[in-house]
Design an enzyme around this catalytic site. Structure first.
Site, PDB file in Angstrom:
ATOM      1  CD  GLU A  53      -2.943  -1.133   2.418  1.00  0.00           C
ATOM      2  OE1 GLU A  53      -2.887  -0.298   3.182  1.00  0.00           O
ATOM      3  OE2 GLU A  53      -3.701  -2.002   2.574  1.00  0.00           O
ATOM      4  CG  HIS A  60      -6.152   0.645   4.778  1.00  0.00           C
ATOM      5  ND1 HIS A  60      -4.845  -0.195   4.966  1.00  0.00           N
ATOM      6  CD2 HIS A  60      -6.694   0.432   5.886  1.00  0.00           C
ATOM      7  CE1 HIS A  60      -4.926  -0.828   6.142  1.00  0.00           C
ATOM      8  NE2 HIS A  60      -5.941  -0.316   6.828  1.00  0.00           N
TER       9      HIS A  60
END
Length: 312
Positions: free
Chosen positions: A262, A283
């Site tokens: 990420e 997220h």
């Protein structure tokens, strides 16, 4: 230099409260400025992060006065807990403050994926009227399988039960006598649960034991047409195997809020191109207006108490 350093976004009234008690540096983009972050840590006593700031030995070496790390969330895989313990640094996650937000995300994703109707706006507007292709499934009577039966999973179970889901779970760390199992059918193995569930939702931290636990073999053993939801940690799922299962029509859909790397890059995201009935979000499952206020308030209060007790 600042006694409190906040490297990612936080509710600004909570930041202002901290700033009334100690010199505070708040820069939501500091996580992406490694040199500036290292420099800011020279006099830092309290460091507040979300999930992207990597609190590892190299960072801790730049923070000789650090006493507390506040985590705006609950996952701790971005924080070296052993290294913090060796230094006597207290680590405080925002336990419980975003449970409802994650649970609502999971339930919403399950309903959207089972029904399968909400990606058709362009087709309907274009006049194609694809009714037969959009006949989906109801939640009532389906089995929701929870991999991990902690606080968020139990909140998810509470909401799901009201919608008529049957609830099942697998968690080797929760004893058989735990009251949670009175409302959740306990499975002895991961494979037993994932093979029986219509919707599988992940609620585990990322550890050596859980990394890659949703493997190609586990995905192959899921019920045909089953749905997978991951709002826990990305490394738990073999992303390439999931993409293959979706493209092959083996699964009925998936929702991923977290990824092995990420932010998800365009190169890594390319594996998900042309996957049917797939929802991808950045997220964000645990972040709503309300949960951001709760999480920020909790960590701000802990920081202020720590500063009053140990610094001021």
């Amino acid at each position: 230099m600042a006694r409190v350093v906040i490297t990612e976004f936080m509710d600004e009234p909570a930041v202002a409260d901290i700033a009334r008690h100690a010199e505070t540096l708040y820069d939501p983009a500091l996580v992406d400025k490694p040199e500036a972050l290292a420099a800011a840590l020279a006099d830092c006593v309290v460091l507040i992060v979300r999930n992207r700031t990597q609190v590892r030995p190299a960072l801790l070496e730049r923070a000789p006065h650090l006493e507390m790390v506040g985590r705006l969330g609950v996952g701790l895989d971005n924080i070296d807990m052993d290294a913090c313990a060796a230094r006597g640094i207290a680590v405080h996650p925002a336990t419980g403050a975003n449970d409802l937000s994650v649970a609502e995300y999971v339930i919403t994703a399950a309903l959207v994926l089972l029904r399968g109707a909400w990606g058709a706006s362009a087709a309907v507007a274009a006049g194609s009227w694809p009714r037969n292709a959009l006949i989906g499934r109801e939640a009532a009577g389906k089995t929701l399988g929870l991999v991990g039966v902690g606080r968020i999973a139990r909140e998810t179970a509470r909401i799901a039960g009201a919608l008529g889901f049957r609830i099942a779970g697998f968690d080797p760390l929760v004893p058989a006598e735990d009251p949670a199992w009175t409302a959740i059918l306990r499975h002895e193995t991961l494979e037993s649960l994932t093979g029986a569930a219509d919707v599988v939702s992940l609620h585990v931290p990322l550890t050596p034991a859980t990394r890659g636990m949703i493997s190609a073999a586990v995905l192959a053993g899921m019920k045909p047409g089953a749905v997978l939801i991951n709002a826990a940690r990305g490394g738990v799922v073999d992303e390439a195997a999931l993409a293959f299962a979706l493209k092959a029509g083996r699964l009925g859909g998936a929702a991923l809020d977290v990824f092995d790397k990420e932010p998800l890059s365009a190169a890594d995201g390319a594996r998900f191109a042309d996957c049917p009935n797939l929802l991808l979000t950045p997220h964000i499952a645990g972040v709503t207006v309300e949960s951001n206020e709760r999480v920020s308030r909790l960590i701000a209060d802990l920081a202020i108490r720590h500063l009053a007790r140990h610094v001021l």
